[in-house]
Design a protein around this motif. Structure first.
Motif, short mmCIF file in Angstrom:
data_model
loop_
_atom_site.label_atom_id
_atom_site.label_comp_id
_atom_site.label_asym_id
_atom_site.label_seq_id
_atom_site.Cartn_x
_atom_site.Cartn_y
_atom_site.Cartn_z
N THR A 189 29.70 51.67 27.87
CA THR A 189 30.00 51.09 29.18
C THR A 189 29.92 49.56 29.16
OG1 THR A 189 27.69 51.52 29.83
CG2 THR A 189 29.35 53.11 30.54
N THR A 190 29.05 49.00 28.34
CA THR A 190 28.99 47.55 28.21
C THR A 190 30.27 47.03 27.56
OG1 THR A 190 26.56 47.56 28.03
CG2 THR A 190 27.72 45.58 27.26
N THR A 191 30.72 47.72 26.52
CA THR A 191 31.97 47.33 25.84
C THR A 191 33.15 47.45 26.80
OG1 THR A 191 31.09 48.13 23.73
CG2 THR A 191 33.48 47.80 23.87
N LEU A 192 33.20 48.55 27.53
CA LEU A 192 34.28 48.75 28.49
C LEU A 192 34.22 47.67 29.58
CD1 LEU A 192 36.55 50.91 28.88
CD2 LEU A 192 35.09 51.92 30.64
N GLY A 193 33.00 47.30 29.97
CA GLY A 193 32.82 46.25 30.97
C GLY A 193 33.31 44.90 30.49
N LEU A 194 33.12 44.61 29.21
CA LEU A 194 33.61 43.35 28.64
C LEU A 194 35.14 43.28 28.70
CD1 LEU A 194 31.33 43.02 25.47
CD2 LEU A 194 31.26 41.57 27.51
N ILE A 195 35.78 44.40 28.36
CA ILE A 195 37.25 44.45 28.40
C ILE A 195 37.75 44.36 29.83
CG2 ILE A 195 39.27 45.84 27.82
CD1 ILE A 195 37.57 47.08 25.55
N ALA A 196 37.11 45.11 30.72
CA ALA A 196 37.51 45.10 32.14
C ALA A 196 37.36 43.70 32.73
CB ALA A 196 36.67 46.10 32.92
N GLY A 197 36.24 43.06 32.43
CA GLY A 197 36.00 41.71 32.95
C GLY A 197 36.95 40.69 32.36
N TYR A 198 37.24 40.83 31.08
CA TYR A 198 38.16 39.89 30.42
C TYR A 198 39.53 39.92 31.08
CZ TYR A 198 41.33 37.94 26.93
OH TYR A 198 42.31 37.20 26.31
N TYR A 199 40.06 41.10 31.31
CA TYR A 199 41.39 41.20 31.91
C TYR A 199 41.39 40.86 33.40
CZ TYR A 199 43.62 42.79 27.68
OH TYR A 199 44.13 42.82 26.40
N GLN A 200 40.30 41.15 34.07
CA GLN A 200 40.23 40.73 35.48
C GLN A 200 40.25 39.21 35.57
OE1 GLN A 200 37.55 42.53 38.42
NE2 GLN A 200 36.78 40.48 38.90
N GLU A 201 39.48 38.56 34.71
CA GLU A 201 39.42 37.10 34.72
C GLU A 201 40.77 36.50 34.29
OE1 GLU A 201 35.76 34.55 33.62
OE2 GLU A 201 36.95 34.70 31.79
N LYS A 202 41.41 37.11 33.33
CA LYS A 202 42.68 36.60 32.82
C LYS A 202 43.75 36.59 33.91
CE LYS A 202 46.23 37.39 29.29
NZ LYS A 202 46.61 38.17 28.07
N TYR A 203 43.80 37.67 34.70
CA TYR A 203 44.83 37.79 35.72
C TYR A 203 44.32 37.53 37.14
CZ TYR A 203 47.68 39.90 32.05
OH TYR A 203 48.40 40.12 30.89
N GLU A 204 42.99 37.28 37.27
CA GLU A 204 42.37 37.08 38.59
C GLU A 204 42.76 38.20 39.54
OE1 GLU A 204 43.16 33.18 40.11
OE2 GLU A 204 41.79 32.24 38.68
N ASN A 205 42.54 39.42 39.07
CA ASN A 205 42.95 40.60 39.83
C ASN A 205 42.02 41.76 39.49
OD1 ASN A 205 44.25 42.75 41.06
ND2 ASN A 205 46.27 42.31 40.19
N ASN A 206 41.27 42.22 40.48
CA ASN A 206 40.31 43.30 40.26
C ASN A 206 40.98 44.60 39.83
OD1 ASN A 206 37.99 45.23 42.25
ND2 ASN A 206 37.60 44.35 40.25
N ALA A 207 42.27 44.74 40.11
CA ALA A 207 43.00 45.95 39.73
C ALA A 207 42.97 46.17 38.22
CB ALA A 207 44.44 45.88 40.23
#
Length: 231
Positions: A189-207
């Motif tokens: 879940t930490t690894t998945l969270g890193l990926i989720a956060g990275y892409y959210q930050e990249k696109y500034e979109n919680n989706a």
């Protein structure tokens, strides 16, 4: 609000919401067989997160929008790869150490349809709106600082939200889960969270965070289907 205050308040508020939602879920049960115990937990988590994001909108720059399909392919792929690689690696480590390879409690208690609705969809949305939508966004001013992982800059907000998300799954200890299983879940879940956060930050979109989360949870749906076929 100063950056150190954002960290303190963000983490404390996230913990409080998580604890309240989890406690309520353990005490309140709907008398409808189709709804699992986690429905109350995730419903309260979702409601409180939305209230926080709206109430603290001065400090939480929340954005969510339907992304272009082509842009979701990499997040989905990396979410799936992380799920497969981490779980296979941790399973090998568990067997090497002589431990028992355990399945998530949800896989034994819910039907494939329930897992699809309440884990793949509902849990992904509720948890991401709290950990990435609220926590990561309230920490957004700290994104200039971070570390490099595989030539990708992982900012402080991404790191903190991912670790908080991973540690939150230690709540599974209440289900009687073993130590190696908990370690596997926290690492995953930490690894998945890193990926989720990275892409959210990249696109500034919680989706994007929600999409990555769903990609990770898709293995749970597949696992439930396989267990149901073998039953």
């Amino acid at each position: 609000m100063k950056n150190n205050e954002r960290i303190i308040y963000g983490i404390i508020i996230t913990i409080v919401v998580f604890v309240i939602a989890t406690f309520a879920g353990s005490k309140l049960h709907l008398n409808i067989d189709f709804f699992p115990y986690s429905f109350v937990t995730h419903s309260l988590m979702l409601i409180l997160s939305i209230v926080l994001i709206y109430g603290l909108r001065k400090y939480v720059n929340y954005k969510i929008a339907l992304p272009q399909f082509i842009k979701t392919l990499k997040p989905i792929l990396f979410g799936l790869l992380a799920t497969i690689i981490v779980n296979i690696s941790m399973t090998v480590i568990t067997k090497t150490l002589g431990g028992k390879v355990e399945a998530h409690a949800a896989l034994t208690k819910m039907s494939p349809l329930q897992i699809f609705v309440f884990v793949f969809i509902y849990a992904s949305i509720a948890e991401e709106i709290l950990f990435r939508g609220f926590l990561m966004n309230i920490l957004k001013p700290l994104k200039a600082k971070g570390i490099n992982i595989f030539n990708r800059n992982i900012s402080v907000p991404v790191l903190i939200s991912a670790v908080a998300f991973g540690l939150g799954h230690l709540i599974l200890i209440t289900t009687g889960a073993g130590g190696l299983f908990l370690l596997r879940i926290v690492v995953f879940t930490t690894t998945l969270g890193l990926i989720a956060g990275y892409y959210q930050e990249k696109y500034e979109n919680n989706a994007f965070a929600i999409i990555v989360h769903m990609a990770g949870n898709s293995m749970g749906v597949l696992g439930a289907l396989l267990m149901n076929l073998n039953a």
